[in-house]
Design a protein around this motif. Structure first.
Motif, PDB file in Angstrom:
ATOM      1  N   PRO A  56       5.984  -1.338  -2.163  1.00 33.27           N
ATOM      2  CA  PRO A  56       6.200  -0.197  -3.072  1.00 33.27           C
ATOM      3  C   PRO A  56       5.562  -0.338  -4.450  1.00 33.27           C
ATOM      4  O   PRO A  56       6.011   0.321  -5.391  1.00 33.27           O
ATOM      5  CB  PRO A  56       7.715  -0.165  -3.184  1.00 33.27           C
TER       6      PRO A  56
ATOM      7  N   ARG B 275      12.297   1.814   1.532  1.00 30.57           N
ATOM      8  CA  ARG B 275      11.982   0.929   0.400  1.00 30.57           C
ATOM      9  C   ARG B 275      10.504   1.026   0.056  1.00 30.57           C
ATOM     10  O   ARG B 275      10.142   1.309  -1.089  1.00 30.57           O
ATOM     11  CB  ARG B 275      12.353  -0.522   0.716  1.00 30.57           C
TER      12      ARG B 275
ATOM     13  N   GLY C  50       9.213   4.037  -2.593  1.00 33.09           N
ATOM     14  CA  GLY C  50       8.793   3.571  -3.911  1.00 33.09           C
ATOM     15  C   GLY C  50       7.930   4.574  -4.643  1.00 33.09           C
ATOM     16  O   GLY C  50       7.725   4.452  -5.853  1.00 33.09           O
TER      17      GLY C  50
END
Length: 241
Positions: free
Chosen positions: A179, A206, A210
């Protein structure tokens, strides 16, 4: 599937970035993967053992795009974290994971890795082509943004998914992986759009999620087999309006 998350819901979406694995396409099953490598090397293995070894490879996390390792060997832990930043790291970590499983021929480990980079190993989600075509028809900019250690463009071309793409940003070509906001910023620049007008679509909340740190919108999709997710991408059309 959770709803869209964004830092600015009122902004008009002018571009969409798609993750590759688990979003536009899905890797074949571990058993199909192993069978292809056995055939390529002329290696014989009885049916029961094929099933056992395929399950072991799956638990080892040896198939890129498949499940994560059930147990990450200590000697591969550091490499796992940066596997998508360099092609050599990617091959080393996945062949290393495969070598946790005993196979009858030593060349099978590299053949397995090579197999996963072929178009035959990947299956587009049923609505992928339709959604990309409709976004193009509506005049949106479209790109692929992937954490990956090899060039996926030939796979996209083979499945006819490249024809409406304006950009393709791959982590290993830049030494940065999601990310990290730098990679999202680069992908937005490739589209020629400010982040606030870009929607990121992906299966990893995740890594792909991001994008919101940069001001992009984010729409999660479920990482499921292609036959269990026939229309998971169609909500993108509702989001962009």
């Amino acid at each position: 599937m959770d709803g869209m998350t964004t830092t600015s819901r009122m902004t008009t979406i002018k571009g969409v970035l798609f993750d590759f694995s688990g979003t536009l396409l899905r890797i074949e099953s571990p058993e199909s993967w192993l069978r292809a490598a056995l055939t390529a090397t002329g290696t014989e293995m009885d049916e029961a053992e094929i099933a056992v070894r395929a399950a072991e490879l799956d638990r080892a996390g040896a198939l890129p795009g498949g499940t994560s390792p059930a147990r990450l060997p200590a000697e591969l832990a550091a490499l796992w974290e940066i596997r998508d930043r360099d092609a050599r790291h990617h091959r080393a970590v996945y062949t290393g994971l495969a070598r946790q499983v005993a196979l009858p021929q030593p060349e099978l480990y590299d053949v397995l890795y090579d197999r996963h980079m072929t178009a035959e190993a990947w299956h587009p989600y049923p609505d992928a082509a339709e959604v990309l075509a409709e976004l193009h028809r509506r005049g949106l900019r479209i790109g692929v943004l992937s954490n990956i250690g090899w060039d996926l463009r030939p796979v996209l071309r083979a499945h006819g998914l490249d024809r409406h793409l304006d950009s393709c940003v791959l982590s290993y070509e830049h030494g940065i992986q999601k990310p990290d906001p730098q990679l999202f910023a680069l992908a937005c620049r490739e589209l020629g759009l400010p982040p606030s007008t870009v929607l990121m679509v992906g299966d990893d909340r995740r890594a792909d999620g991001g994008a919101t740190a940069l001001g992009c919108a984010f729409l999660p999709v479920d990482h499921l087999p292609v036959d269990l997710r026939p229309d998971g991408l169609r909500p993108v059309l509702d989001v962009v309006g």
